[in-house]
Design an enzyme around this catalytic site. Structure first.
Site, short mmCIF file in Angstrom:
data_model
loop_
_atom_site.label_atom_id
_atom_site.label_comp_id
_atom_site.label_asym_id
_atom_site.label_seq_id
_atom_site.Cartn_x
_atom_site.Cartn_y
_atom_site.Cartn_z
N GLU A 89 51.69 -22.77 92.86
CA GLU A 89 50.72 -21.79 92.41
C GLU A 89 50.43 -21.91 90.92
O GLU A 89 51.25 -22.43 90.16
CB GLU A 89 51.28 -20.37 92.61
CG GLU A 89 51.84 -20.13 93.96
CD GLU A 89 52.61 -18.83 94.07
OE1 GLU A 89 53.23 -18.62 95.09
OE2 GLU A 89 52.59 -18.02 93.12
N CYS A 102 49.31 -19.84 83.76
CA CYS A 102 50.73 -19.95 84.08
C CYS A 102 50.87 -21.06 85.11
O CYS A 102 50.37 -20.95 86.22
CB CYS A 102 51.17 -18.60 84.64
SG CYS A 102 52.85 -18.57 85.23
N CYS A 109 62.64 -23.82 93.56
CA CYS A 109 63.49 -23.74 92.37
C CYS A 109 64.93 -23.60 92.82
O CYS A 109 65.22 -22.90 93.78
CB CYS A 109 63.07 -22.53 91.54
SG CYS A 109 63.99 -22.35 89.99
N CYS A 113 67.77 -17.16 90.91
CA CYS A 113 67.85 -15.83 90.31
C CYS A 113 67.63 -14.78 91.40
O CYS A 113 66.72 -14.93 92.23
CB CYS A 113 66.81 -15.68 89.20
SG CYS A 113 67.07 -16.87 87.87
N CYS A 116 64.07 -13.14 92.01
CA CYS A 116 62.88 -14.00 91.95
C CYS A 116 62.53 -14.60 93.30
O CYS A 116 63.39 -15.11 94.01
CB CYS A 116 63.10 -15.10 90.93
SG CYS A 116 61.70 -16.23 90.77
N CYS A 330 55.99 -14.55 90.32
CA CYS A 330 56.47 -15.90 90.47
C CYS A 330 56.79 -16.30 91.91
O CYS A 330 57.74 -15.81 92.51
CB CYS A 330 57.74 -15.96 89.63
SG CYS A 330 58.16 -17.55 89.09
N1 SAH Z 1 62.46 -20.80 85.44
C1 SAH Z 1 61.84 -20.36 84.24
C2 SAH Z 1 60.35 -20.11 84.35
C3 SAH Z 1 59.79 -19.51 85.61
S1 SAH Z 1 60.02 -17.79 85.87
C4 SAH Z 1 62.55 -19.13 83.72
O1 SAH Z 1 63.50 -18.69 84.33
O2 SAH Z 1 62.20 -18.66 82.64
C5 SAH Z 1 59.02 -17.02 84.67
C6 SAH Z 1 59.45 -15.61 84.34
O3 SAH Z 1 59.09 -14.71 85.40
C7 SAH Z 1 60.94 -15.51 84.15
O4 SAH Z 1 61.25 -14.71 83.03
C8 SAH Z 1 61.34 -14.83 85.44
O5 SAH Z 1 62.58 -14.25 85.29
C9 SAH Z 1 60.19 -13.88 85.67
N2 SAH Z 1 60.08 -13.32 87.02
C10 SAH Z 1 60.49 -13.86 88.18
N3 SAH Z 1 60.24 -13.02 89.21
C11 SAH Z 1 59.65 -11.93 88.70
C12 SAH Z 1 59.16 -10.71 89.25
N4 SAH Z 1 59.20 -10.46 90.56
N5 SAH Z 1 58.61 -9.80 88.40
C13 SAH Z 1 58.52 -10.06 87.08
N6 SAH Z 1 58.98 -11.19 86.50
C14 SAH Z 1 59.54 -12.11 87.30
#
Ligand code: SAH
Length: 340
Positions: A89, A102, A109, A113, A116, A330
């Protein structure tokens, strides 16, 4: 055969040199690719036929397919299908200072986390450099806009695909190409320390954002597996080195999750952790997803958290909410697809 959108100007120079051609050819080709946006090498009218035939033997021009588009207020989300059928995406956000895209860096991935969506579907593979570059070109072409800012915050962990990501930044930063300023490019990482060290030694003024999301190891271990490998105190230590070496400010991303990391105690602990650093905190309202149990903090808790940090003289902003109506969190759109 390679997609020509994966080549830097220097690499293209090298190709022409090897073929006993003048190096200005690469600038001409870059013009055709990035300014005139040709879809076929035959359109390059100032390049002789034999040379075009040779180029065609080594390179091709190819874009991913757009298989879904969703738009909301100031936000547009794209789901792309790549050559091998994999999907990623990109999300376009319209700000008053410009258009920010973005982009995704991996299919899936492995960072896992807990909050996520992207990580629920494991990494399938890294994106190639051209697969990242063409995300930008496609969105520009479709929306007839110029993208002024790029954030590497889509699906994937950029520092788990370091080489391609740096090559990608090189290409989009090139003045003869997309010419996106390094200061307008932000790489976001969950905190892979060896790569932060490597990144510190590259010359460009690219922004670094760190997904922190917790003020201590106990909470961060629960949210982010990577913290068990690179604990918070080591992360902060390397970031202090980074700031000293580069003289650049670091952004801490901090998603506020109800009852998990949004208390006053957490805000004070966070202030202590980063006090004195050339950094700012970007508070992110959580984009709730149907599969994950975490909840978004209330507006009231977000404001209180913000005020506490402010009182501690921490630079802090609250991220404007984009795209919950288009499932912009994300990996949401892709995850939705893969599961049907
Ligand atoms: N892997 C990298 C970049 C991708 S995630 C990282 O961890 O930074 C980009 C950002 O979106 C990260 O800060 C992640 O923690 C956040 N993110 C992921 N899921 C989310 C959600 N459901 N709501 C808000 N932010 C989210």
């Amino acid at each position: 055969m390679k997609n020509i959108y994966g080549l830097s100007l220097e690499e293209l120079n090298l190709y022409f040199e090897e073929n006993h051609e003048k190096s200005f050819r690469s600038k001409q080709v870059y013009e055709w690719l990035y300014k005139k946006r040709i879809k076929d090498f035959d359109e390059m009218t100032n390049i002789k036929k034999e040379l075009i035939q040779n180029i065609k033997k080594h390179f091709y021009i190819k874009f991913p397919n757009v298989i879904e588009r969703r738009s909301g207020k100031d936000v547009e989300k794209f789901l792309f299908e790549l050559d091998d059928g994999q999907r990623v995406e990109a999300v376009l956000m319209k700000h008053d200072y410009g258009n920010s895209l973005c982009v995704s860096t991996q299919v899936g991935c492995n960072m896992g986390c807990a909050f996520c969506e992207s990580g629920r579907l494991k990494k399938v593979r890294n994106l190639s450099t051209s697969e990242m570059v063409t995300q930008i070109l496609l969105v520009e072409d479709i929306l007839k806009i110029r993208i002024s800012h790029v954030v590497l915050m889509g699906i994937g962990e950029p520092f788990d695909n370091y080489e391609n990501v740096i090559a990608f930044i090189d290409i989009i930063n090139e003045g003869k190409g997309l010419d996106i300023g390094a200061r307008h490019i932000t790489v976001s990482t969950c905190g892979i320390i060896p790569k932060i060290k490597e990144f510190m030694n590259q010359e460009k003024q690219i922004n670094l954002a760190i997904s922190l999301h917790a003020p201590n190891n106990k909470i961060r271990n629960r949210l982010m597996k990577i913290n068990k490998v690179y604990p918070i105190e080591e992360l902060i230590k390397v970031l202090k080195e980074y700031i000293k070496k580069t003289n650049r400010r670091v952004t801490f991303e901090y998603i506020l999750l109800k009852g998990v990391n949004d208390s006053k105690k957490c805000a004070l602990e966070l202030s202590d952790l980063i006090k004195g650093m050339n950094a700012y905190v970007n508070l992110i309202p959580y984009n709730e997803t149907s599969h994950i149990e975490f909840e978004k903090s209330s507006n009231d808790s977000i404001m209180k958290f913000y005020d506490t940090l402010k009182k501690q003289k921490i630079n802090v902003t609250i991220r404007r909410e984009f795209g919950s109506e288009v499932m912009a969190a994300c990996g949401q759109l892709r995850a939705n697809y893969e599961e049907g």
